[in-house]
Design an enzyme around this catalytic site. Structure first.
Site, short mmCIF file in Angstrom:
data_model
loop_
_atom_site.label_atom_id
_atom_site.label_comp_id
_atom_site.label_asym_id
_atom_site.label_seq_id
_atom_site.Cartn_x
_atom_site.Cartn_y
_atom_site.Cartn_z
N THR A 23 -6.23 -2.81 -2.35
CA THR A 23 -4.89 -2.62 -2.91
C THR A 23 -4.13 -3.94 -2.91
O THR A 23 -4.36 -4.80 -2.06
CB THR A 23 -4.07 -1.57 -2.12
OG1 THR A 23 -3.95 -1.99 -0.75
CG2 THR A 23 -4.72 -0.20 -2.20
N GLU A 75 1.56 0.28 -2.52
CA GLU A 75 0.16 -0.12 -2.53
C GLU A 75 -0.42 0.18 -3.92
O GLU A 75 -0.46 1.32 -4.35
CB GLU A 75 -0.61 0.63 -1.44
CG GLU A 75 -0.04 0.39 -0.04
CD GLU A 75 -0.82 1.12 1.04
OE1 GLU A 75 -2.03 1.31 0.86
OE2 GLU A 75 -0.21 1.50 2.04
#
Length: 210
Positions: free
Chosen positions: A44, A113
């Site tokens: 991420t 994220e």
């Protein structure tokens, strides 16, 4: 806990993003909790939450979303030939993201994220398979400090807690497939591929404004 009912294959109207979307977020890629790639196998890109309340409507809150992203080409990893665009313009790629606290890990601070997916012209690495091999999510080389522009186009689901890490990973895999299928619809794909619509062109220009 996550409900046991089946997940819808797409979210958002077929006619295109509806209010409050599209929503713009941007910031430098920062270090997160270090779990996405190491523990879950899901890389991420995190961006700061500073000023989030100013751009994200209160009714949305925490949850999982989909959209498109671009990275500053001056410091981003070199794109593959499949992701590249003409000239020096930054590639625009599909993405799925979470905004919240990740109940499974009991986070005390909110985070953004973003998982950047491969071009829609490529096979999906998260497509369901009868083989029992571990799913390999799309991965780019590290690009901490690179500016990222994100255009949120739709909402997928709220945050859930999970009975196991495997259940969490499987739901994120489904999130990727829902995001992909949602973005493949013509009214959403134009944000990736472009067209003559002035509104979409303006959003694509913003994505690439570094």
């Amino acid at each position: 806990m996550r409900p046991s009912n089946p997940r819808p294959p797409v979210t958002g109207p077929d006619s295109g993003p509806e209010a409050p979307f599209p929503i713009r977020l941007s910031g430098p890629v920062i270090k997160g909790f270090g779990r996405g790639s190491k523990e879950l196998g899901i890389p991420t890109a995190n961006i700061p939450v500073d000023g989030l309340e100013e751009v994200l409507p209160k009714e949305l809150g925490v949850g999982v979303y989909y959209g498109v992203v671009a990275l500053d080409p001056a410091t981003a990893p070199a794109p593959s030939s499949s992701d590249s665009t003409s000239g020096d313009a930054a590639p625009i790629l599909p993405a799925v993201l979470s905004i919240g606290y990740n109940p499974y890990y009991k986070n005390k601070t909110r985070s953004i994220e973003i998982h950047i997916m491969p071009s829609l012209t490529l096979p999906s690495p998260t497509a369901p398979s009868e083989e029992k091999e571990k799913v390999k999510f799309h991965k780019l080389p590290d690009f901490y400090g690179t500016k990222l522009n994100l255009l949120m186009l739709g909402y997928i689901r709220p945050e859930y807690d999970y009975v196991s890490m495997e259940a969490l990973v499987e739901d994120i895999r489904i999130d990727c497939e829902v995001a992909r299928a949602s973005l493949l619809r013509p009214a959403y794909r134009v944000y990736l591929d472009g067209n003559e619509d002035e509104t979409v062109s303006a959003q694509r220009d913003w994505l690439r404004s570094f």
